[in-house]
Design an enzyme around this catalytic site. Structure first.
Site, PDB file in Angstrom:
ATOM      1  N   CYS A 337       0.853  -1.454   0.035  1.00  0.00           N
ATOM      2  CA  CYS A 337       0.113   0.649   0.079  1.00  0.00           C
ATOM      3  C   CYS A 337       1.160   0.876  -0.033  1.00  0.00           C
ATOM      4  O   CYS A 337       1.581   1.712  -1.211  1.00  0.00           O
ATOM      5  CB  CYS A 337      -0.985  -0.087   0.794  1.00  0.00           C
ATOM      6  SG  CYS A 337      -1.980   0.680   0.534  1.00  0.00           S
ATOM      7  N   HIS A 436      -3.186  -5.497   1.447  1.00  0.00           N
ATOM      8  CA  HIS A 436      -2.806  -6.015   2.478  1.00  0.00           C
ATOM      9  C   HIS A 436      -3.186  -7.707   2.841  1.00  0.00           C
ATOM     10  O   HIS A 436      -4.302  -7.995   2.219  1.00  0.00           O
ATOM     11  CB  HIS A 436      -4.026  -5.194   3.061  1.00  0.00           C
ATOM     12  CG  HIS A 436      -3.916  -3.469   3.480  1.00  0.00           C
ATOM     13  ND1 HIS A 436      -2.692  -3.222   4.322  1.00  0.00           N
ATOM     14  CD2 HIS A 436      -4.080  -2.385   3.275  1.00  0.00           C
ATOM     15  CE1 HIS A 436      -1.937  -1.921   4.160  1.00  0.00           C
ATOM     16  NE2 HIS A 436      -3.122  -1.501   3.145  1.00  0.00           N
TER      17      HIS A 436
END
Length: 505
Positions: A337, A436
């Protein structure tokens, strides 16, 4: 219309163990056959969870829903506060970004709207479930904030819930914190507290018994239980305050050294949790270049302020140290991310989404440019990746406000149903993705670790633990421990009394 029986868990401080105990009660009530839901009216956390419909809530409530065997919804955490800069946060309401607000503006301007959102969300849960486990935040004795608080005793009164007060004995001064908290509560709120639980106890309980007797006599409140410290309990945490405990798990060096970069606005830090259960991994959280050493794997995790955290790496010298290790062929780099964005060539923020800086040069290891946008992408994702010469199925979730564009010829890491995502260069040992939960995919994690072992001339490890299975077993382990050490009969009696007899109304 059904009316759920609520129970509220409050603490004498942050990180007292509220989330874990709320998780335990969610599991216990579900095991006992009750349709149970978690609820936290207002959550401040950078470790978040994506619901099936692509909304964002605090990670603890998502995990508590899993413990209760239900699908998480935004009603379980209607307000999420995600700090972006000092004294400023992104406010997420019913799972979607509402506004970026300063602390004073949130308190003065948002209170009535927040109370309405909370009341409506709780009402929907109370009509749909038989039990609701409510979690507070911080301490209910913050006397400077209590006139407009939205997460502790005001919510207990709204739900007419009995309150259990939790204190962490590891911090020291457990009786002072419990007594002080009780004395600072308003009389009607003090009456709502049905007892206390002392958490994370180690040692001989007989040595604590005189203190327990004194406490009950002095306050008139029962000690509902003393919950022992439970090692290796792999249930996701939401608060980065817990990271101080991770530091103590790195004393014994093992064959694979994993360094997780800890910048000031680290988010979704539990992405690294699966490495802690691996028998050949040492995991270290690193915030200074002198701590970095020569790790086999460097993980750049998520960030709520990617530009400022990248500048932190630059200012401290960590970026220079990371790049030197990579150029020497010493360390494998994985960016998740915000960490993925940092590995690119440029990060642009023309609308000031995260920072007043409009553009920052990246680390230059991935041929991409990222532009931060006001629209947030929150979605559960799955697809097929090519890694170490094999095709592998991956699942995870995305939470980001950036759009990344690659230069021609860049190799994507994963093929999702609607797009290609991420970057993977096996020769240069660089991997980046918005996904994630990447390392929660057991097979992928095992393949990565065996590749790192091969680079060091080590044979593959034959058997490895399944983090997915350990996490599920952790719910039952936690519930069993609380059943053994807590007066559930008294808690059940008080829950029924509050609703049936109007206690505390």
């Amino acid at each position: 219309m059904a009316k759920a029986l609520p129970l509220m868990i409050q603490g004498t401080s942050s990180d007292a163990g509220k989330s874990v105990l709320a998780t335990a009660f969610c599991r216990i009530f579900a095991q006992d056959g009750y349709k149970t839901a978690p609820f936290k009216s207002q959550n401040m956390a950078l470790n978040s969870y994506v619901t099936l419909d692509g909304k964002e809530i605090g990670r603890a409530q998502g995990v508590q829903a899993e413990a209760a065997g239900i699908v998480a919804t935004t009603d379980m955490n209607p307000i999420l506060i995600k700090p972006t800069r000092d004294a400023e946060s992104q406010i997420v309401v019913n799972g979607e970004p509402y506004a970026n607000m300063k602390a004073l503006a949130y308190r003065s301007d948002f209170f009535e709207e927040g109370l309405r959102v909370i009341r409506e969300a709780y009402g929907r849960l109370a009509a749909a479930y038989e039990r609701i486990v409510i979690e507070g935040a911080g301490s209910p004795a913050e006397v400077n904030l209590n006139d407009r608080e939205l997460v502790n005793m005001r919510v207990a009164r709204l739900a007419n819930a009995p309150v259990i007060l939790v204190a962490d004995i590891e911090r020291g001064g457990v009786f002072a914190s419990l007594v002080g908290t009780l004395q600072l509560l308003e009389p009607q709120d003090r009456e709502r507290v049905i007892g206390v639980i002392i958490n994370r106890f180690r040692g001989d309980l007989s040595l604590l018994k005189p203190g327990l007797d004194w406490f009950e006599q002095y306050t008139g409140k029962p000690v509902l239980g003393v919950v022992p410290f439970i090692p290796d309990l792999w249930i996701d945490a939401e608060d980065s305050l817990i990271l101080h405990r991770y530091q103590g798990q790195t004393e014994t060096a093992r064959e694979i050294d994993v360094a997780v970069i800890r910048y000031p606005r680290i988010s979704n830090f539990t992405d690294a949790d699966p490495f802690f259960v691996e028998p050949d991994c040492t995991v270290r959280y690193v915030s200074r270049p002198e701590e970095l050493g020569q790790p086999d794997l460097i993980l750049l995790p998520g960030s709520k302020n990617t530009l400022e955290d990248l500048l932190f790496l630059r200012k401290t010298g960590l970026e220079r140290a990371i790049l030197a290790l990579h150029e020497a062929g010493r360390s494998y780099l994985v960016g998740l991310c915000g960490g993925y964005q940092m590995l690119g060539r440029t990060i642009n923020d023309p609308d000031g989404v995260e920072s007043p800086r409009q553009s920052v040069e990246g680390m230059g290891l991935i041929p991409m440019t990222t532009t931060l946008e006001r629209r947030k992408i929150t979605v559960q994702s799955s697809g097929e990746a090519s890694f170490a010469g094999r095709r592998i199925r991956l699942e995870g979730y995305e939470i980001h406000m950036g759009r990344s564009v690659f230069a021609d010829g860049a190799a994507p890491f994963i093929r999702l149903a609607d797009r290609a995502e991420g970057f993977y260069d096996p020769k240069r040992r660089v991997l980046g993705t918005y996904l994630h939960g990447l390392f929660h995919n057991d097979e992928f994690r095992w393949m990565l670790l065996d590749e790192l072992r091969a680079r060091k001339g080590l044979a593959p490890l034959g058997e490895r633990p399944s983090f997915v299975a350990l996490r599920e077993r952790g719910f039952d382990l936690l519930a069993d421990c609380v059943r053994r050490h807590v007066r559930l009969d008294l808690i059940e009696e008080q829950m029924r009394a509050f609703q049936e007899n109007g206690v505390g109304k």
